[in-house]
Design a protein around this motif. Structure first.
Motif, PDB file in Angstrom:
ATOM      1  N   UNK A 142       3.352  14.847 -10.971  1.00  0.00           N
ATOM      2  CA  UNK A 142       3.635  15.033 -12.395  1.00  0.00           C
ATOM      3  C   UNK A 142       2.493  15.780 -13.084  1.00  0.00           C
ATOM      4  N   UNK A 143       1.265  15.412 -12.764  1.00  0.00           N
ATOM      5  CA  UNK A 143       0.106  16.104 -13.358  1.00  0.00           C
ATOM      6  C   UNK A 143       0.076  17.550 -12.898  1.00  0.00           C
ATOM      7  N   UNK A 144       0.307  17.779 -11.615  1.00  0.00           N
ATOM      8  CA  UNK A 144       0.299  19.141 -11.081  1.00  0.00           C
ATOM      9  C   UNK A 144       1.388  19.995 -11.741  1.00  0.00           C
ATOM     10  N   UNK A 145       2.593  19.450 -11.854  1.00  0.00           N
ATOM     11  CA  UNK A 145       3.684  20.199 -12.501  1.00  0.00           C
ATOM     12  C   UNK A 145       3.369  20.484 -13.966  1.00  0.00           C
ATOM     13  N   UNK A 146       2.789  19.523 -14.642  1.00  0.00           N
ATOM     14  CA  UNK A 146       2.408  19.717 -16.045  1.00  0.00           C
ATOM     15  C   UNK A 146       1.384  20.835 -16.176  1.00  0.00           C
ATOM     16  N   UNK A 180       0.834  -1.207   0.000  1.00  0.00           N
ATOM     17  CA  UNK A 180       0.000   0.000   0.000  1.00  0.00           C
ATOM     18  C   UNK A 180       0.872   1.261   0.000  1.00  0.00           C
ATOM     19  N   UNK A 181       1.990   1.181   0.681  1.00  0.00           N
ATOM     20  CA  UNK A 181       2.912   2.315   0.701  1.00  0.00           C
ATOM     21  C   UNK A 181       3.476   2.560  -0.689  1.00  0.00           C
ATOM     22  N   UNK A 182       3.816   1.487  -1.397  1.00  0.00           N
ATOM     23  CA  UNK A 182       4.312   1.627  -2.771  1.00  0.00           C
ATOM     24  C   UNK A 182       3.256   2.213  -3.682  1.00  0.00           C
ATOM     25  N   UNK A 183       2.013   1.754  -3.522  1.00  0.00           N
ATOM     26  CA  UNK A 183       0.916   2.285  -4.331  1.00  0.00           C
ATOM     27  C   UNK A 183       0.734   3.768  -4.038  1.00  0.00           C
ATOM     28  N   UNK A 184       0.792   4.139  -2.768  1.00  0.00           N
ATOM     29  CA  UNK A 184       0.655   5.543  -2.396  1.00  0.00           C
ATOM     30  C   UNK A 184       1.782   6.380  -3.005  1.00  0.00           C
ATOM     31  N   UNK A 185       3.004   5.852  -2.984  1.00  0.00           N
ATOM     32  CA  UNK A 185       4.139   6.581  -3.562  1.00  0.00           C
ATOM     33  C   UNK A 185       3.949   6.787  -5.058  1.00  0.00           C
ATOM     34  N   UNK A 186       3.496   5.759  -5.763  1.00  0.00           N
ATOM     35  CA  UNK A 186       3.279   5.886  -7.207  1.00  0.00           C
ATOM     36  C   UNK A 186       2.162   6.897  -7.491  1.00  0.00           C
ATOM     37  N   UNK A 187       1.084   6.837  -6.717  1.00  0.00           N
ATOM     38  CA  UNK A 187      -0.019   7.792  -6.907  1.00  0.00           C
ATOM     39  C   UNK A 187       0.466   9.214  -6.658  1.00  0.00           C
ATOM     40  N   UNK A 188       1.245   9.413  -5.599  1.00  0.00           N
ATOM     41  CA  UNK A 188       1.757  10.757  -5.313  1.00  0.00           C
ATOM     42  C   UNK A 188       2.684  11.266  -6.419  1.00  0.00           C
ATOM     43  N   UNK A 189       3.502  10.378  -6.967  1.00  0.00           N
ATOM     44  CA  UNK A 189       4.391  10.779  -8.064  1.00  0.00           C
ATOM     45  C   UNK A 189       3.569  11.189  -9.283  1.00  0.00           C
ATOM     46  N   UNK A 190       2.527  10.403  -9.612  1.00  0.00           N
ATOM     47  CA  UNK A 190       1.664  10.745 -10.750  1.00  0.00           C
ATOM     48  C   UNK A 190       0.934  12.067 -10.502  1.00  0.00           C
TER      49      UNK A 190
END
Length: 127
Positions: A115-119, A102-112
């Motif tokens: 990325x969307x926010x920066x874009x 779940x921590x890995x999933x949370x990390x991937x979601x936060x990275x995405x």
């Protein structure tokens, strides 16, 4: 059953065991910190339901799973002393249920999301 199918099934079982062993290595204090970080990233990616390239994209969707995870496992195995990783493999063989990262999933979601926010920020010149 054809021989290649048996080999493919055995390879899949080995990868599954090694992903769990890498996950165990990431959590073990005897693993060097830099290797723990790499192992955690590989295990999180392998166990996460979210992929870098979604599986519905023809060929590329599965190609990333067939390359990233095995190459990551090979890197971690080479960086951990053989007797220690053998211990992780033995423990992984004993684990009946596949762990959910779940921590890995949370990390991937936060990275995405980042990325969307920066874009969006760059696209609208808010930065």
């Amino acid at each position: 059953m054809p021989g290649w199918l048996d080999r493919a099934r055995q390879w899949a079982r080995t990868i599954k065991r090694d992903v769990i062993a890498v996950w165990l290595a990431a959590r073990d204090v005897r693993t060097p910190m830099a290797v723990r970080i790499l192992a955690a990233a590989i295990a999180a990616y392998a166990l996460s339901p979210i992929d870098l390239i979604p599986d519905f994209i023809p060929v590329l969707g599965y190609l990333d799973d067939l390359l990233i995870v095995p190459l990551g496992i090979v890197a971690v195995v080479k960086l951990i002393p053989a007797p220690l990783f053998a211990e992780f493999r033995a423990a992984a063989s004993q684990i009946a249920a596949k762990p959910v990262s779940r921590l890995g999933m949370l990390a991937v979601i936060l990275i995405w999301l980042l990325a969307v926010w920066l874009t969006l920020m760059l696209a609208t010149d808010w930065v």
